[in-house]
Design a protein around this motif. Structure first.
Motif: not given
Length: 159
Positions: A67-86
């Motif tokens: 659930d990414v609704s409560n994440l800060e933008n920096n954390d969301l950006a990094e997790l999205n990067y890792w997901l997209a990379n995978a």
């Protein structure tokens, strides 16, 4: 009477990673959100370690259910990067593109721009890839990816 096992000190120990059992013992009864809610940095570190080891499916499973609704933008950006990379590394280019484009305007960093351009290249969207490389160069002039983006943009100009 105790016999010691003598090993070769020049052979480094091997870490054998069982992809099927990643997080399974902890995740059966507890949701991913409960495990990582207090420490999102732990999740980012795990995603980075798995990426270095080229073990992508657990990253996809882990971040897709978060659930990414409560994440800060920096954390969301990094997790999205890792997901997209995978997703990219497992050949799921359209899904990887979608992950990056869903957050395109608000939280794209230089890494994400570069990854998106590479994804476009793999989908034979050379015009989009070239534009993405140029955006990276203009938005992040001191990026470590600038030189590679410049070279790739020039190569795509020739097509």
């Amino acid at each position: 009477n105790i016999k010691a096992l003598i090993s070769n000190p020049f052979i480094p120990p091997r870490f054998i990673f069982d992809e099927k059992n990643v997080l399974n013992s902890q995740m059966n009864s507890i949701s991913i959100n409960e495990v990582f809610s207090d420490n999102i940095d732990q999740m980012k570190l795990l995603a980075a370690k798995l990426s270095v080891q080229a073990i992508y499916q657990p990253i996809i499973n882990m971040i897709s259910h978060l659930d990414v609704s409560n994440l800060e933008n920096n954390d969301l950006a990094e997790l999205n990067y890792w997901l997209a990379n995978a997703l990219y590394n497992t050949g799921q280019y359209a899904k990887a593109e979608k992950v990056l484009l869903n957050n395109y305007t608000s939280i794209m960093n230089d890494e994400s721009h570069f990854l998106l351009a590479i994804i476009f290249e793999h989908q034979n969207k050379t015009k989009n890839a070239r534009e993405e490389y140029l955006k990276l160069i203009n938005k992040f002039p001191s990026s470590d990816y600038k030189m590679a983006a410049t070279i790739k943009a020039r190569m795509l100009d020739q097509h």
